[in-house]
Design an enzyme around this catalytic site. Structure first.
Site, mmCIF file in Angstrom:
data_model
loop_
_atom_site.group_PDB
_atom_site.id
_atom_site.type_symbol
_atom_site.label_atom_id
_atom_site.label_comp_id
_atom_site.label_asym_id
_atom_site.label_seq_id
_atom_site.Cartn_x
_atom_site.Cartn_y
_atom_site.Cartn_z
ATOM 1 N N THR A 46 -5.106 -8.950 0.401
ATOM 2 C CA THR A 46 -4.536 -8.866 -0.948
ATOM 3 C C THR A 46 -5.058 -9.989 -1.825
ATOM 4 O O THR A 46 -5.225 -11.115 -1.363
ATOM 5 C CB THR A 46 -2.994 -8.904 -0.935
ATOM 6 N N SER A 47 -5.300 -9.654 -3.107
ATOM 7 C CA SER A 47 -5.731 -10.670 -4.069
ATOM 8 C C SER A 47 -4.542 -11.504 -4.542
ATOM 9 O O SER A 47 -4.715 -12.451 -5.295
ATOM 10 C CB SER A 47 -6.396 -9.986 -5.268
ATOM 11 N N CYS A 84 13.144 11.418 -9.437
ATOM 12 C CA CYS A 84 13.654 11.812 -10.744
ATOM 13 C C CYS A 84 14.054 10.550 -11.500
ATOM 14 O O CYS A 84 14.845 9.744 -10.994
ATOM 15 C CB CYS A 84 14.861 12.735 -10.570
ATOM 16 N N ASN A 135 0.828 -1.213 0.000
ATOM 17 C CA ASN A 135 0.000 0.000 0.000
ATOM 18 C C ASN A 135 0.859 1.259 0.000
ATOM 19 O O ASN A 135 1.899 1.310 0.647
ATOM 20 C CB ASN A 135 -0.911 0.023 1.233
ATOM 21 N N VAL A 136 0.361 2.281 -0.703
ATOM 22 C CA VAL A 136 1.092 3.553 -0.721
ATOM 23 C C VAL A 136 0.583 4.490 0.381
ATOM 24 O O VAL A 136 1.117 5.577 0.569
ATOM 25 C CB VAL A 136 0.993 4.250 -2.105
ATOM 26 N N ASP A 137 -0.440 4.060 1.127
ATOM 27 C CA ASP A 137 -0.932 4.912 2.225
ATOM 28 C C ASP A 137 0.031 4.846 3.412
ATOM 29 O O ASP A 137 0.954 4.025 3.451
ATOM 30 C CB ASP A 137 -2.365 4.514 2.627
ATOM 31 N N ASP A 161 -12.589 -11.922 0.736
ATOM 32 C CA ASP A 161 -13.053 -12.916 -0.237
ATOM 33 C C ASP A 161 -12.037 -14.050 -0.375
ATOM 34 O O ASP A 161 -10.878 -13.891 -0.018
ATOM 35 C CB ASP A 161 -13.197 -12.261 -1.623
ATOM 36 N N HIS A 192 5.646 -0.893 -2.872
ATOM 37 C CA HIS A 192 5.147 -0.197 -4.072
ATOM 38 C C HIS A 192 5.201 1.322 -3.906
ATOM 39 O O HIS A 192 4.434 2.047 -4.528
ATOM 40 C CB HIS A 192 3.712 -0.657 -4.409
ATOM 41 N N ALA A 248 -10.368 -7.662 8.222
ATOM 42 C CA ALA A 248 -9.073 -7.632 8.894
ATOM 43 C C ALA A 248 -9.186 -7.006 10.289
ATOM 44 O O ALA A 248 -8.541 -7.463 11.239
ATOM 45 C CB ALA A 248 -8.074 -6.842 8.047
#
Ligand code: OAD
Ligand code: ZN
Length: 241
Positions: free
Chosen positions: A186-187, A122, A98-100, A214, A114, A230
């Site tokens: 996560t899938s 740059c 996650n980018v959060d 799921d 990620h 979760a």
């Protein structure tokens, strides 16, 4: 749990209850945006400075950042932060795709594989610098003045340098029977169970637990695949630590 390491890998589902969209579920980010338009390194490299394409990419990440900045961690982030602070960073190693920054807000140390929404990169000289409020598509690199700048999120087609640490920590050679793996939300379609070396047939491997809302096609590879939220399952699972 016995005295081994707890290796954690989380995806977008852990932040769903904080109000952040996942990617591939109904209404998810990749059902509303085409990743080839907003998350493809080749497309970004080819987009001219002031093109609609480049502006579209930057406005996508600014919108994502706005949602992330407004979000708060939920019980799942806090529970993992609690056990990490109790047992130590060497014992509880948390990776996220996650980018959060909800783990950071919950007080945990986390390794982002990620990227994040805090910096610009740059592409010409690899310089990284923090942004103030928003990503600006006109910003040039403060070091080499290149226009080839981008948000510090890993795009498709780009190297993900922190995979190196993930692969090392989840490598079978480093794993012991009393290590536990917890994979959440996560899938497994980008960071796969193969990359995490999850397969219950592997001899001398400890417990591997998958927590997802799921089912996934890989559920059978884990020693336990739990379906649910979760924020409910993790505090129950870890309450005795
Ligand atoms: P996905 O959207 O592919 O999967 C989200 C998973 O979270 C699904 O399996 C859901 O069942 C589960 N889920 C949803 N709500 C949940 C909840 N409350 N509790 C537990 N589980 C829940 O997201 P990711 O697997 O994280 O990469 O996606 C992987 C990568 O694809 C992302 O890092 C991103 C994207 O392209 C890049 O941007 C490079
Ligand atoms: Zn530069």
């Amino acid at each position: 749990m016995e005295d081994g390491r707890i290796l954690v890998f989380t995806g977008a589902g852990i932040s769903a209850e904080s109000g952040l969209a996942t990617f591939r579920e109904t209404g998810g980010i990749w059902t509303q945006y085409n990743p080839d338009e907003v998350c493809n390194i080749r497309v970004l490299r080819q987009a001219k400075d002031d093109s609609a394409q480049r502006k579209h990419i930057f406005s996508f990440y600014n919108l994502l950042k706005k949602h992330v900045d407004e979000a708060q961690p939920n019980a799942a982030h806090f529970e993992l932060a609690r056990i990490q602070n109790k047992l130590g960073r060497e014992k509880v190693i948390i990776y996220t795709a996650n980018v959060d920054d909800l783990f950071e807000k919950a007080g945990a140390h986390v390794i982002h594989v990620h990227g994040d929404l805090k910096n610009m990169n740059c592409m010409a000289c690899s310089n990284v610098w923090p942004i103030e409020q928003q990503f600006n598509h006109e910003d040039r690199c403060p070091k080499c003045n290149s226009r080839l700048t981008k948000p510090s999120v890993i795009f498709f087609g780009e190297q993900a340098p922190n995979y190196e640490y993930l692969l090392r920590d989840f490598h079978l050679k480093r794993r012991k029977k009393n290590d536990h793996i917890i994979v959440v939300g996560t899938s497994l379609s980008v960071v796969s169970s193969d990359m995490l070396n999850i397969n219950k047939k592997i001899i001398n491997s400890g417990t591997s637990i998958l927590i997802n809302k799921d089912e996934t096609p890989d559920d059978y590879l884990f020693s336990h695949a739990l379906q649910g939220k979760a924020s409910i399952i993790l505090p129950q699972l870890l309450m005795n630590i």
